[in-house]
Structure formats: C-alpha cells, structure tokens
Design a protein around this motif. Structure first.
Motif, PDB file in Angstrom:
ATOM      1  N   GLY A   1      -0.035  -0.540  11.465  1.00  0.00           N
ATOM      2  CA  GLY A   1       1.403   0.039  10.719  1.00  0.00           C
ATOM      3  C   GLY A   1       2.720  -0.526  11.053  1.00  0.00           C
TER       4      GLY A   1
ATOM      5  N   VAL B   1       0.753  13.019   4.730  1.00  0.00           N
ATOM      6  CA  VAL B   1       0.337  11.476   4.649  1.00  0.00           C
ATOM      7  C   VAL B   1      -0.425  11.578   6.199  1.00  0.00           C
TER       8      VAL B   1
ATOM      9  N   GLN C   1       3.513   6.644  -2.038  1.00  0.00           N
ATOM     10  CA  GLN C   1       4.938   7.268  -2.088  1.00  0.00           C
ATOM     11  C   GLN C   1       5.404   7.444  -3.340  1.00  0.00           C
TER      12      GLN C   1
ATOM     13  N   ASP D   1      -3.745   7.171   5.339  1.00  0.00           N
ATOM     14  CA  ASP D   1      -3.487   5.798   5.697  1.00  0.00           C
ATOM     15  C   ASP D   1      -4.665   5.444   7.034  1.00  0.00           C
TER      16      ASP D   1
ATOM     17  N   TYR E   1       4.474  13.375   7.333  1.00  0.00           N
ATOM     18  CA  TYR E   1       3.523  12.418   8.122  1.00  0.00           C
ATOM     19  C   TYR E   1       3.148  13.287   9.523  1.00  0.00           C
TER      20      TYR E   1
ATOM     21  N   GLN F   1       8.386   4.598   8.611  1.00  0.00           N
ATOM     22  CA  GLN F   1       8.146   4.973   7.370  1.00  0.00           C
ATOM     23  C   GLN F   1       9.121   6.322   6.855  1.00  0.00           C
TER      24      GLN F   1
ATOM     25  N   ASP G   1       5.695  -2.589  10.197  1.00  0.00           N
ATOM     26  CA  ASP G   1       6.211  -2.802   9.117  1.00  0.00           C
ATOM     27  C   ASP G   1       7.331  -3.946   9.207  1.00  0.00           C
TER      28      ASP G   1
ATOM     29  N   LYS H   1       0.903  -1.125  -0.061  1.00  0.00           N
ATOM     30  CA  LYS H   1       0.097   0.016   0.037  1.00  0.00           C
ATOM     31  C   LYS H   1       1.091   1.291  -0.001  1.00  0.00           C
ATOM     32  N   SER H   2       1.905   1.231   0.905  1.00  0.00           N
ATOM     33  CA  SER H   2       2.841   2.491   0.801  1.00  0.00           C
ATOM     34  C   SER H   2       3.276   2.932  -0.483  1.00  0.00           C
TER      35      SER H   2
ATOM     36  N   SER I   1      -1.302   9.700   9.451  1.00  0.00           N
ATOM     37  CA  SER I   1      -0.845   8.205   9.854  1.00  0.00           C
ATOM     38  C   SER I   1      -1.567   8.499  11.340  1.00  0.00           C
TER      39      SER I   1
END
Length: 639
Positions: free
Chosen positions: A312, A78, A62, A158, A128, A89, A314, A57-58, A80
């Motif tokens: 979130g 963004v 991006q 997001d 962000y 991120q 990662d 998705k990112s 978040s």
C-alpha cells in the motif's frame, strides 16, 4: 441478518463517474479498464479486479463510492490491512475534497467515537478499517444499522490476495470478510489486488463468495520497470555499485530476508553516504512510523526493509527496488518490485541471489509445519521464481507468462539489453552428481557445496586430505570449470529438484530423479551471468578529496522535457509544494504529483480556467491552491 434496505424510486441516480473523475481528481479520462470497472460497480455489480501496482486500482472504488454517496446511498467501507495506507489514502481524499476517515488503533477513543458518529450519520463518503475490526460484534451492529437505513453504499476489499492461503501474504483476519456478503447481500463489493496466479484467484473467489462477480484482469506489464537479476558475489559491493552508478540521490527500497540483515545493511549504507533507514516488525512502533513518514515525505531516502514494509505504499517516485535475498515466489517479487515507478517514469527492479538463497528457501518450505499439499504448492511457486532468475531469455516474457499473459521480448531487461553467454552444463551436472554419489559410497559421507566444489576442481584442502578424497575418481574432473560456474550448476540442480539439502550444515543429497541427469537424459543450458549493471549514464556517487563517499544528492529531473524557463518554474513549484506539504503534514505527492507540477511549469497557465485544464487539478485543489500557483508561476525567474 438485518433487513434489506428499501431504496425508494425517487432516490437520484449516481452522479456521472467521468464528471467525478475530472471534478475531484482532475483527470480528463479513465485509463484501461477503469471505466468499465467503475460503471459496473456504480450500477451495483460485484467485481474482482486484478491490476498492477500503479495502475490506478484506488480510483476503481473511490469514484463509485463518491458516485453512490451523492445518490444518497451512504458510506463505503474500505478494508485495508495497514495503518499507514489508511492515513495516506484518507489524507489524499480529504485534500481532494472527499470526506473520508479511518478507524484503527492509532486513534484515541474520543476520535474513534467522533468518526463512528460521522459514519452513522451517513455524511462520511469512505471509511477505511482493518479486517480484524470489521468482524467485531460492535462494528457489525453499526453496519447492521446502516444497512437497514440504506446507508451502506459499497464494500471495497483492498489487497484481496491476503484471503488466500496460496497468496504471498496470507492474513487470517481476511477469512472473516465473507460475512459482508452473507449479512449485507444488497451491497456491491469490489475486491482488488495487484498479484494473483490462477490458484490464488480461485481461492479469492471462493473465500470471498465472489462467484457471481465480474472479473477484470488488466495487463500485468509495467514497461517502465527494468528487471535485472545478478549472481550474488559480494552483495553489498554489488548493491553499492548499483545505487551509485544508477540511482544516486534517488528514493528506493532494499528488501532483506531478516531483521538483523535489515539493521546491518541500513547502518552500512549510512556509513557509505547513502541516506538509509531500517524498517521491520521488530522495531518500536514509533520508530517504524517515523521512518516510514520520512520515506514518504523526503526525497532521496532508501528504505531497507523486510516484507513487513511496502504494502500500500503510494509514494510515486520510488526509482528502484533492490532485493538482497530471494523472495519466496513470483507474486511476492512482483508485488515488491511494483512499488518502483508508480509515476510511470523509468525505474529499476534489481536482485542479487546465489546458491545459499536457493538452499534457504527450500529449507524453509521443507521445515514448515504446513501440510504436504501446501508445501508442494510453495515448491512449485519457488521453482517458477528460480526459473525466472536463471533464465537467459527475456525476464518480462517469463514474468508475464506466469500470470497467463503472452508477450514479446521487451528490450528493457538485463537479458534483452545484454544477452548473456550460455554454456552446456550437462556434463558438469553429471560430474557433480557422480561425485556426491561417490561420497555416499564412502561410508555414507555427506558434504556441502563448498567441499564438493573443492573436490571437483582438484583443490587439496585439510578436509580433502582428512577424508582422503584426493583418491576419489571424481577428484579434479571439473578443474576446467570456474567455482562460480560450479555454484550455478549446483543452484540449478537444487532448483530443478535433482539435489536437496539436509540438516544444519546443508549437506547435499541426491533425489530419486537425479538418475535422469546421471544418464545424460536432461540437457542443462546455463547462463554465464555478469553482475555489471547497465548504466543509464546518471553519473557516479560523489567523492571527497580523501576518496570517501559524500552522499551528495542530485536534483531529480522532471518527468517531461522542459526548457530552461519551465525548469525554473518547476523548481519554484516544488519549493511551494514542500511548504504546503509540511503545513498540512502530508507527503508532497498528495498535494500534487511531479507530473502535474511539470505540466504546470510547461504550460505556464495565467488564469484559473487554464490551470483547471491541467491533469491532476481537481475542483477542491483549484479552489485551495489555484491563486497561489498562479502567483508562483508569475514570480518564477526567467532563464
């Protein structure tokens, strides 16, 4: 409302997304719908993207943010919800050579002001920020200025399901995000989430004013995840056996419903030799951050957490997600299990649940101060999750069907791998309801599941004698059914709404629809479940000479098959990556994923040009690390 920007014709067109993908991120091609999404947003279109966790998705926001920035269109904002996500991120983007930053409460006022100056100058590619900051008058005034100068390139929202009251993680601050469309209509928006049923999708579109947006729905299937659900019977022992047999030394997440249970489970796992840490909102913020950082940066950590942890996250090499308590709905379950196997390698989603879980979830809904319409919706979502848990057919088919995606049996869930035996519980259900009816006839008496089962099985206890229940016509009529099977019957009757629980002691009550079962109109086919995990042959936990668990960890296998020489190179590359990660204060996977290191080890490139062809090696990382990588590869011992 600020004046709309006037983009002059001489402004360059955005850079080619495919070249950005290769140059910045080191990938040669987009996956699935990424290309269509990126092209649509780069061209200025709005989008709603539903893509499973780990689906990429990112990159969908991006790459457009970088492309539009290179065309002189300024900064992408963004939205978040979590500080930890922002940090990870931004760290990954900076490593890839993209100028990004965040604004949140972890910054000093001096740092925040410096970042705001970067934002206002238009030099920042991505910023962000949390939704609560975006709605403040100061921040909106800054966005007004950027908009009037044509320096707002994109809004990316997001975890967009947080805007919906029907979603599994509603956050009131997200409701204010409709201001972005109302105030800055010329700026394209992309809203992204991993989980949303039809009701949640409609709510997202309405609340975020995405009526004109193009909707992209990727497959929800995560074929690398094996789904297993077992009946709760000494949950701790079941969990320990699962970790020991299947995931010795692996990183994993264990979800519990309460903070107390998180603390107790984490401490117990440590006693059993598992490297475990707790995480919940009741911990000191510094402790939470330290534990999360360890989970992200170290191998073999098991995080025991409430749902406060995970959104979130990662970390690509989480090998299992275990639930010791039943989630509230399938969306929550899917979001949480999706944190396993983001790297595409085999992973497990394992859950144990029992009658008490069903009772507790029903009670929480019934006692909620929410309106009846909302409660009805939540009951429906819980019913769907219970149907998944009780099913004796393919778990994945049922899971995907919930999100409107047809599929075929997967061959990689517990039910497919070892189909459970089933039994016709129709008569047993009638006997249980009849016994409850007899209780009520006897001066309106009400009892819980334990006493009911004792009476059905003809067990003489102090309570049975006290209430003279051995004289009931239903005493002993279910002696041929095991206690575990009786609990399954009651669990199913509660799940289907033929029974409900009342009061502090969870006494059982018939509902109006119970008559359908009593008349034999409702067939009930139940599973005879086994709690024995299906082993992949990974071995068992280490034991010392006294038979206690040592917590010995194993070396994780590379994601692709390597010969002995390549394995040696892989080990050297991992050691080098660990040093770089410590030096830069980043999780190791932000430097390079295991898959990229494994491909380097397999191909053993001898030149920078050859190294640049490895997937995951972008231009900035090639410049920063290329010569060192070649040195490590050349110096690795031959096997």
């Amino acid at each position: 409302m600020p004046a709309a920007p006037s983009l002059v014709p001489s402004q360059p067109l955005p850079a080619d997304p495919s070249s950005i993908l290769h140059e910045v991120f080191g990938y040669t091609a987009f996956r699935g719908q990424q290309q269509d999404i990126v092209d649509h947003v780069v061209a200025g279109g709005d989008a709603l993207v539903l893509m499973p966790t780990g689906g990429g998705k990112s990159l969908c926001y991006q790459v457009p943010a970088i492309a539009r920035h290179r065309a002189g269109r300024g900064v992408a904002l963004v939205v978040s919800p979590l500080i930890a996500l922002m940090h990870d991120q931004v760290g990954a983007l900076e490593e890839a050579g993209v100028h990004a930053s965040f604004l949140n409460s972890s910054l000093t006022s001096e740092d925040a002001q410096r970042i705001e100056r970067e934002m206002m100058s238009g030099r920042l590619v991505m910023l962000y920020a949390a939704p609560e900051r975006i709605a403040t008058p100061r921040f909106l005034a800054q966005l007004d200025s950027l908009y009037e100068r044509g320096l707002l390139s994109l809004f990316a929202i997001d975890e967009a399901h947080c805007v919906s009251q029907w979603g599994h993680d509603f956050r009131e601050d997200y409701l204010s995000l409709n201001v972005l469309h109302e105030r800055y209509p010329a700026v394209p928006r992309i809203a992204l989430t991993a989980t949303a049923d039809d009701l949640t999708r409609a709510d997202m579109i309405e609340r975020l004013q995405l009526g004109e947006a193009r909707v992209f729905i990727s497959s929800f299937d995560r074929p690398n995840i094996r789904y297993s659900i077992v009946e709760k019977d000494n949950a701790r022992a079941q969990l320990l056996r699962f970790i020991g047999d299947e995931h010795e030394g692996d990183a994993g997440i264990v979800y519990c419903q309460s903070r107390k249970k998180v603390d107790e489970t984490a401490a117990w796992l440590v006693e059993e030799g598992v490297s475990a840490l707790p995480y919940h909102a009741g911990l000191d913020a510094a402790v939470r951050k330290r534990n999360q950082d360890r989970f992200l940066r170290e191998d073999s950590i098991v995080m025991v957490a409430t749902v406060a942890f995970g959104m979130g996250i990662d970390k690509p090499d989480v090998r299992f997600v275990a639930h010791l308590d039943l989630p509230k709905n399938i969306e929550g379950y899917y979001q949480e299990t999706g944190r396993a196997g983001r790297d595409g390698a085999a992973a497990d989603a394992w859950m144990t649940y029992g009658l008490a879980d069903v009772v507790n979830q029903r009670r929480m809904i019934d006692e909620s101060p929410a309106g009846e319409e909302f409660k009805r919706g939540q009951r429906g979502k819980l019913d769907a999750l219970l149907a998944l848990a009780e099913s004796h057919d393919c778990r994945r088919v049922r899971l995907l069907d919930y999100f409107g995606e047809p599929s075929q049996p997967c061959g990689n869930c517990d039910n497919c791998l070892s189909p459970p035996a089933t039994w016709d519980a129709t008569e047993a259900a009638r006997k249980a309801l009849s016994c409850i009816y007899r209780f009520h006839q006897n001066n309106g008496q009400r009892f819980g599941a334990g006493h009911l089962i004792d009476v059905l099985r003809g067990k003489v206890t102090d309570k049975v004698t006290q209430y003279r229940h051995e004289s009931l016509s239903t005493f002993g009529i279910g002696a041929d059914v095991a206690e575990t099977q009786w609990r399954a019957v009651l669990r199913q009757l509660i799940a289907l709404g033929y029974l409900r629980t009342e009061g502090e002691w969870n006494t059982l009550e018939l509902t109006p629809t119970a008559r359908e079962v009593l008349r034999g109109e409702v067939p009930m086919l139940l599973r005879r479940a086994s709690d024995t995990p299906r082993s992949r042959g990974k071995g068992t936990r280490g034991k010392d000479t006294r038979g206690t668990t040592t917590g010995r960890t194993k070396e994780r296998a590379p994601p692709i098959a390597l010969d002995d020489a390549a394995l040696a190179r892989f080990g050297e590359l991992k050691s080098w990556r660990a040093e770089v990660a410590r030096e830069h204060n980043l999780p190791a996977f932000v430097v390079f994923h295991d898959a990229t290191l494994a491909e380097m080890a397999r191909a053993a490139p001898g030149t920078l040009d050859a190294l640049s062809e490895i997937s995951g090696v972008g231009t900035k990382k090639l410049e920063a690390y290329g010569k060192e990588i070649l040195r490590v590869l050349a110096a690795a011992p031959a096997q």
